[in-house]
Design a protein around this motif. Structure first.
Motif, PDB file in Angstrom:
ATOM      1  N   ARG A  20     -11.149  -6.072   2.620  1.00 27.70           N
ATOM      2  CA  ARG A  20      -9.786  -6.603   2.458  1.00 27.70           C
ATOM      3  C   ARG A  20      -8.972  -5.740   1.497  1.00 27.70           C
ATOM      4  O   ARG A  20      -7.806  -5.460   1.744  1.00 27.70           O
ATOM      5  CB  ARG A  20      -9.839  -8.056   1.945  1.00 27.70           C
ATOM      6  CG  ARG A  20     -10.189  -9.065   3.007  1.00 27.70           C
ATOM      7  CD  ARG A  20      -9.983 -10.494   2.510  1.00 27.70           C
ATOM      8  NE  ARG A  20     -10.805 -10.827   1.348  1.00 27.70           N
ATOM      9  CZ  ARG A  20     -12.042 -11.344   1.402  1.00 27.70           C
ATOM     10  NH1 ARG A  20     -12.596 -11.585   2.573  1.00 27.70           N
ATOM     11  NH2 ARG A  20     -12.691 -11.616   0.296  1.00 27.70           N
ATOM     12  N   ARG A  21      -9.610  -5.294   0.419  1.00 29.24           N
ATOM     13  CA  ARG A  21      -8.920  -4.446  -0.554  1.00 29.24           C
ATOM     14  C   ARG A  21      -8.512  -3.116   0.079  1.00 29.24           C
ATOM     15  O   ARG A  21      -7.383  -2.651  -0.098  1.00 29.24           O
ATOM     16  CB  ARG A  21      -9.823  -4.203  -1.763  1.00 29.24           C
ATOM     17  CG  ARG A  21      -9.117  -3.448  -2.891  1.00 29.24           C
ATOM     18  CD  ARG A  21     -10.079  -3.009  -3.964  1.00 29.24           C
ATOM     19  NE  ARG A  21     -11.025  -2.019  -3.509  1.00 29.24           N
ATOM     20  CZ  ARG A  21     -10.739  -0.733  -3.297  1.00 29.24           C
ATOM     21  NH1 ARG A  21      -9.522  -0.284  -3.487  1.00 29.24           N
ATOM     22  NH2 ARG A  21     -11.665   0.112  -2.878  1.00 29.24           N
ATOM     23  N   VAL A  22      -9.392  -2.515   0.853  1.00 31.55           N
ATOM     24  CA  VAL A  22      -9.105  -1.228   1.496  1.00 31.55           C
ATOM     25  C   VAL A  22      -8.006  -1.395   2.537  1.00 31.55           C
ATOM     26  O   VAL A  22      -7.094  -0.565   2.633  1.00 31.55           O
ATOM     27  CB  VAL A  22     -10.387  -0.623   2.114  1.00 31.55           C
ATOM     28  CG1 VAL A  22     -10.065   0.529   3.037  1.00 31.55           C
ATOM     29  CG2 VAL A  22     -11.343  -0.183   1.027  1.00 31.55           C
ATOM     30  N   ARG A  23      -8.065  -2.479   3.315  1.00 27.21           N
ATOM     31  CA  ARG A  23      -7.020  -2.708   4.319  1.00 27.21           C
ATOM     32  C   ARG A  23      -5.656  -2.896   3.664  1.00 27.21           C
ATOM     33  O   ARG A  23      -4.651  -2.381   4.153  1.00 27.21           O
ATOM     34  CB  ARG A  23      -7.364  -3.919   5.187  1.00 27.21           C
ATOM     35  CG  ARG A  23      -8.401  -3.608   6.219  1.00 27.21           C
ATOM     36  CD  ARG A  23      -8.600  -4.751   7.162  1.00 27.21           C
ATOM     37  NE  ARG A  23      -9.605  -4.378   8.156  1.00 27.21           N
ATOM     38  CZ  ARG A  23     -10.171  -5.223   8.967  1.00 27.21           C
ATOM     39  NH1 ARG A  23      -9.844  -6.498   8.936  1.00 27.21           N
ATOM     40  NH2 ARG A  23     -11.069  -4.809   9.838  1.00 27.21           N
ATOM     41  N   GLU A  24      -5.616  -3.633   2.558  1.00 28.78           N
ATOM     42  CA  GLU A  24      -4.345  -3.844   1.856  1.00 28.78           C
ATOM     43  C   GLU A  24      -3.825  -2.524   1.281  1.00 28.78           C
ATOM     44  O   GLU A  24      -2.645  -2.218   1.360  1.00 28.78           O
ATOM     45  CB  GLU A  24      -4.526  -4.882   0.740  1.00 28.78           C
ATOM     46  CG  GLU A  24      -3.281  -5.165  -0.045  1.00 28.78           C
ATOM     47  CD  GLU A  24      -2.159  -5.777   0.773  1.00 28.78           C
ATOM     48  OE1 GLU A  24      -0.998  -5.664   0.347  1.00 28.78           O
ATOM     49  OE2 GLU A  24      -2.433  -6.368   1.842  1.00 28.78           O
ATOM     50  N   SER A  25      -4.733  -1.729   0.738  1.00 33.75           N
ATOM     51  CA  SER A  25      -4.345  -0.422   0.201  1.00 33.75           C
ATOM     52  C   SER A  25      -3.794   0.476   1.311  1.00 33.75           C
ATOM     53  O   SER A  25      -2.774   1.157   1.123  1.00 33.75           O
ATOM     54  CB  SER A  25      -5.549   0.235  -0.465  1.00 33.75           C
ATOM     55  OG  SER A  25      -5.248   1.536  -0.880  1.00 33.75           O
ATOM     56  N   CYS A  26      -4.435   0.465   2.483  1.00 32.84           N
ATOM     57  CA  CYS A  26      -3.958   1.257   3.618  1.00 32.84           C
ATOM     58  C   CYS A  26      -2.588   0.773   4.083  1.00 32.84           C
ATOM     59  O   CYS A  26      -1.717   1.582   4.413  1.00 32.84           O
ATOM     60  CB  CYS A  26      -4.945   1.185   4.769  1.00 32.84           C
ATOM     61  SG  CYS A  26      -6.449   2.133   4.502  1.00 32.84           S
ATOM     62  N   ARG A  27      -2.382  -0.531   4.094  1.00 28.96           N
ATOM     63  CA  ARG A  27      -1.097  -1.086   4.514  1.00 28.96           C
ATOM     64  C   ARG A  27       0.018  -0.648   3.561  1.00 28.96           C
ATOM     65  O   ARG A  27       1.103  -0.245   3.992  1.00 28.96           O
ATOM     66  CB  ARG A  27      -1.173  -2.619   4.575  1.00 28.96           C
ATOM     67  CG  ARG A  27       0.079  -3.262   5.201  1.00 28.96           C
ATOM     68  CD  ARG A  27       0.073  -4.772   5.037  1.00 28.96           C
ATOM     69  NE  ARG A  27       0.128  -5.188   3.649  1.00 28.96           N
ATOM     70  CZ  ARG A  27       1.230  -5.157   2.888  1.00 28.96           C
ATOM     71  NH1 ARG A  27       2.356  -4.707   3.375  1.00 28.96           N
ATOM     72  NH2 ARG A  27       1.193  -5.555   1.629  1.00 28.96           N
ATOM     73  N   VAL A  28      -0.275  -0.678   2.267  1.00 31.35           N
ATOM     74  CA  VAL A  28       0.729  -0.262   1.274  1.00 31.35           C
ATOM     75  C   VAL A  28       1.038   1.224   1.424  1.00 31.35           C
ATOM     76  O   VAL A  28       2.205   1.635   1.402  1.00 31.35           O
ATOM     77  CB  VAL A  28       0.237  -0.599  -0.155  1.00 31.35           C
ATOM     78  CG1 VAL A  28       1.099   0.057  -1.205  1.00 31.35           C
ATOM     79  CG2 VAL A  28       0.190  -2.106  -0.356  1.00 31.35           C
TER      80      VAL A  28
END
Length: 115
Positions: A20-28
């Motif tokens: 979840r953290r990596v996906r959020e970072s990629c989205r940002v």
């Protein structure tokens, strides 16, 4: 009173949290890149002009920094400097066009004309 014990996260829980953290970072990051591309698209003319003008005026700016910001009298104005440097470029661009036009005119002299 019962003591509430915190459950230790399992490796699967830790992995899902990391996902979840990596996906959020990629989205940002994707959002930032999209904003940058939008800015470049919206201001492409100004960016292109700034790049071209930096080619002509970069030497003059370096000289100014070396002089301590003092402008010497008798220097060529920036516009004159630009046209002085651009004339060889114009000649290189115009020469093939002129040759093509001239060869076409010469070729027309030797073609048979209908009578």
């Amino acid at each position: 009173m019962k003591k509430i014990m915190k459950r230790q996260p399992t490796p699967l829980d830790m992995l899902m949290a990391e996902q979840r953290r990596v996906r959020e970072s990629c989205r940002v990051q994707e959002q930032k890149i999209n904003e940058d591309f939008k800015f470049i698209h919206d201001h492409s003319g100004r960016i292109l002009f700034a790049g071209i003008s930096s080619l002509f005026f970069s030497k003059r700016r370096e000289n100014r920094e070396n002089d301590g910001g003092e402008e010497a009298e008798g220097q060529i104005p920036m516009l004159g400097m630009m046209f002085k440097n651009i004339s060889p470029l114009l000649w290189e661009a115009a020469l093939p066009i002129l040759l093509r036009w001239g060869l076409g005119r010469i070729g027309n002299l030797f073609k048979k004309r209908p009578q």
